[in-house]
Design a protein around this motif. Structure first.
Motif, short mmCIF file in Angstrom:
data_model
loop_
_atom_site.label_atom_id
_atom_site.label_comp_id
_atom_site.label_asym_id
_atom_site.label_seq_id
_atom_site.Cartn_x
_atom_site.Cartn_y
_atom_site.Cartn_z
N MET A 129 3.22 7.27 5.55
CA MET A 129 3.10 6.05 4.74
C MET A 129 3.66 6.22 3.33
O MET A 129 3.73 7.32 2.79
CB MET A 129 1.63 5.64 4.64
CG MET A 129 0.79 6.57 3.82
SD MET A 129 -0.97 6.28 4.05
CE MET A 129 -1.26 5.04 2.83
N GLU A 130 4.07 5.08 2.75
CA GLU A 130 4.46 5.05 1.34
C GLU A 130 3.18 5.02 0.50
O GLU A 130 2.12 4.65 1.00
CB GLU A 130 5.29 3.79 1.06
CG GLU A 130 6.61 3.76 1.78
CD GLU A 130 7.51 4.93 1.42
OE1 GLU A 130 7.58 5.30 0.22
OE2 GLU A 130 8.13 5.51 2.33
N PRO A 131 3.26 5.41 -0.78
CA PRO A 131 2.06 5.34 -1.61
C PRO A 131 1.53 3.92 -1.67
O PRO A 131 2.29 2.99 -1.96
CB PRO A 131 2.55 5.79 -3.00
CG PRO A 131 3.90 6.33 -2.80
CD PRO A 131 4.44 5.87 -1.49
N PRO A 132 0.24 3.71 -1.38
CA PRO A 132 -0.29 2.34 -1.49
C PRO A 132 -0.42 1.93 -2.95
O PRO A 132 -0.48 2.80 -3.83
CB PRO A 132 -1.68 2.46 -0.83
CG PRO A 132 -2.02 3.90 -0.87
CD PRO A 132 -0.76 4.69 -0.95
N VAL A 133 -0.48 0.61 -3.20
CA VAL A 133 -0.58 0.17 -4.60
C VAL A 133 -1.94 0.50 -5.20
O VAL A 133 -2.09 0.60 -6.41
CB VAL A 133 -0.27 -1.33 -4.79
CG1 VAL A 133 1.19 -1.61 -4.53
CG2 VAL A 133 -1.15 -2.20 -3.92
N SER A 134 -2.96 0.64 -4.34
CA SER A 134 -4.28 1.06 -4.83
C SER A 134 -5.00 1.70 -3.65
O SER A 134 -4.47 1.75 -2.54
CB SER A 134 -5.08 -0.15 -5.32
OG SER A 134 -5.64 -0.83 -4.21
N LEU A 135 -6.21 2.19 -3.91
CA LEU A 135 -6.97 2.79 -2.81
C LEU A 135 -7.90 1.79 -2.13
O LEU A 135 -8.76 2.16 -1.35
CB LEU A 135 -7.77 4.00 -3.33
CG LEU A 135 -6.89 5.19 -3.69
CD1 LEU A 135 -7.71 6.27 -4.36
CD2 LEU A 135 -6.20 5.75 -2.45
N GLN A 136 -7.71 0.52 -2.42
CA GLN A 136 -8.50 -0.51 -1.73
C GLN A 136 -8.09 -0.53 -0.26
O GLN A 136 -6.93 -0.28 0.08
CB GLN A 136 -8.24 -1.89 -2.35
CG GLN A 136 -8.73 -2.03 -3.78
CD GLN A 136 -10.22 -1.73 -3.91
OE1 GLN A 136 -11.00 -2.19 -3.10
NE2 GLN A 136 -10.58 -0.93 -4.90
#
Ligand code: BG6
Length: 512
Positions: free
Chosen positions: A273-280
């Motif tokens: 996966m690509e880095p998510p925009v947040s950990l939500q």
């Protein structure tokens, strides 16, 4: 020691769990005794259960609350990660354990259960909050949800805001794409997506949670995590156990459904996966689903060449003679079900274009070992490479279990006058570094569901994308009987075709 906390941990740790009743449907089954109740006991011991909490079994076999407690005491004594049982903890925990006997389709049984839960709320202050864990055979899932809804035991979160009701669904979620879509529709008629927690216990494993930390909290790995530097990735789920008492289940499942479709696809999505925009939760799910949707569909001409299925015959594991799959209880003596799968996949994104991912999963292999091995490209052949070969390629191994940890193979000069080069390992072991046994996956996941955090559960589009990829293979297998089963001896590393799968690409499986 500068201790870095796990950001995923922080999401849950910052909240305190609301009072609730956890109802386990199918509470006389193996999972309740081996995993769920021992996990609850350990949560209680660590003070992580809500202060007002009750767990009640719901199953078809008649038994009293006392009998259920006694059975759970024995189960915890045998399966708990912390031993021996502490009498004081058990005494208060057991007072929160109950049992309700009913058929899953019996309206009267649900009405009585509703009254029983109301009494529990009054006595224990559990405020009408419910988590229902469906640990029954999957064919009962729609019926149970329907009955819960009919008897007012599920609340629509858009209408009722002072109580919650959530459902945890055990895998497999459906048997293929069509049945998964059907199940999803049946659930949606009574529940919102935010109430559905599709459990994949691999996501609760400490080392699996750490994958995101390893990737996104360490610039050193993330900057080389792509097709420029990575040659290939191997993901292995090797088990030494056979199907044991689960012959009946296994005859309808097989390895592709039991391990590959869920556990391995989740591992693959976390690696890619690509880095998510947040950990939500939704940000993480969004990135994982993109990976699953980017996996190149397996074309029919690859079914025989790039997907290997196997079934164990009699053999020896850990020095003991063991039966073949076809000799196991409740198994068809001519069964064509696979207990081993190996396959090659490509993730068609800019980051991963051209990098093969080799997956293998098998029962009755020589040892229990789950790992992700990322092999990097060889250094340019300018200075030392004449002395090196693919076996010297830098490899980052993430050991999911046992002996949880991470190791990096690098090349080093052997001390002395000559310029001999030898691979050496930089090794990080959870156990010795942090000095404690990690919690069981089910502890973390039960806790997260009570907290309303679905990050470590699978969202419906992840499950569907995975079925979409693998259903054509299942269809092909259904109509093409395997010719050479059993094709590996128990205690060996699987069928020879699995070795050939990698040899065709000039590679070999890692020796574990
Ligand atoms: C379960 C499978 O999901 O995972 C089993 O149904 C398998 O067949 C088990 O043995 C493996 O889990 P773990 O945590 O022991 O790796």
């Amino acid at each position: 020691m500068a201790m870095m906390s796990n950001p995923l941990e922080e999401i849950s740790a910052s909240k305190s769990p609301d009072p609730c009743v956890l109802v386990i449907f199918g509470a006389t089954g193996d999972l309740t005794a081996r995993k769920l109740v021992p996990a609850l006991y350990n949560l209680s011991k660590d003070g992580l259960l809500p202060s007002h909490f009750v767990c009640t079994g719901f199953a078809r076999r008649p038994k009293s609350h006392e009998q259920f407690r006694q059975e759970m005491f024995e189960a915890i004594s045998k399966h708990s990660r912390s031993k021996p049982i502490e009498q004081g903890i058990w005494d208060s925990f057991s007072e929160q354990l109950f049992y309700h006997c009913s058929e899953f389709d019996n309206d009267e049984g649900y009405e009585k259960f509703k009254n029983f839960l109301q009494d529990i709320d009054a006595q224990f202050g559990t405020r009408g909050n419910r988590v229902y864990y469906l640990s029954t055979p999957p064919s009962y899932f729609p019926q149970i949800v329907d009955k819960l809804s009919k008897h007012g035991l599920l609340y629509d979160p858009e209408v009722v805001q002072d109580r919650f009701s959530r459902i945890i669904i055990e895998k497999p979620f459906g048997q293929d794409l069509e049945s998964a879509i059907k199940l999803q529709r049946e659930l949606e008629s009574c529940l919102q997506e935010t109430q559905i927690y599709r459990i994949d216990h691999y996501l609760g494993k400490e080392t699996v949670q750490n994958l995101m930390v390893l990737r996104f909290a360490n610039a050193v790995f993330e900057s080389i995590w792509n097709n420029k530097y990575i040659d290939h990735v191997q993901i292995t789920v090797s088990e030494d156990i056979g199907v044991g008492t689960r012959g009946k289940f296994w005859e309808e499942a097989g390895m592709l459904r039991d391990i590959v479709q869920n556990h391995m696809m989740q591992l693959l999505s976390l690696v890619c996966m690509e880095p998510p925009v947040s950990l939500q939760a939704n940000s993480v799910h969004d990135e994982k689903v993109k990976v699953l949707q980017s996996i190149r569909p397996i074309s029919p001409d690859e079914f025989d060449n790039h997907i290997v299925r196997g079934q164990y015959g009699p053999g020896f594991v850990n020095g003991e003679p063991v039966k073949g799959y076809r000799q196991e209880d409740n198994v068809n003596p001519q069964s064509g079900i696979e207990t081993y799968v190996a396959l090659r996949l490509f993730v068609d994104t800019w980051r991963w274009s051209g990098v093969p991912f080799y997956l293998r999963a098998g029962k009755r292999l020589p040892k229990r070992a789950t790992e992700i091995a990322v092999t990097f490209k060889e250094a340019p052949g300018v200075l030392f490479n004449r002395a090196l070969g693919p076996e010297n390629a830098n490899t980052l191994v993430i050991r999911i279990q046992p002996d949880e940890g991470i190791s990096l193979k690098i090349n080093s000069k052997v001390p002395g006058g000559s310029c001999l080069i030898q691979p050496v390992k930089m090794d990080f072991r959870y156990g010795s570094y942090f000095g404690s046994t990690p919690p069981e996956a089910y502890e973390r996941l039960l806790c997260d569901c009570v907290l309303g955090d679905s990050t470590l559960f699978a969202r419906q589009d992840e499950v569907m994308a995975s079925w979409k990829l693998l259903t054509p293979v299942l269809e092909y297998w259904k109509h093409t009987a395997p010719k050479n089963f059993p094709n590996y001896a128990a205690g060996s590393w699987g069928p020879k075709e699995a070795d050939e799968l990698l040899q065709k690409d000039g590679r070999t499986w890692r020796y574990l």
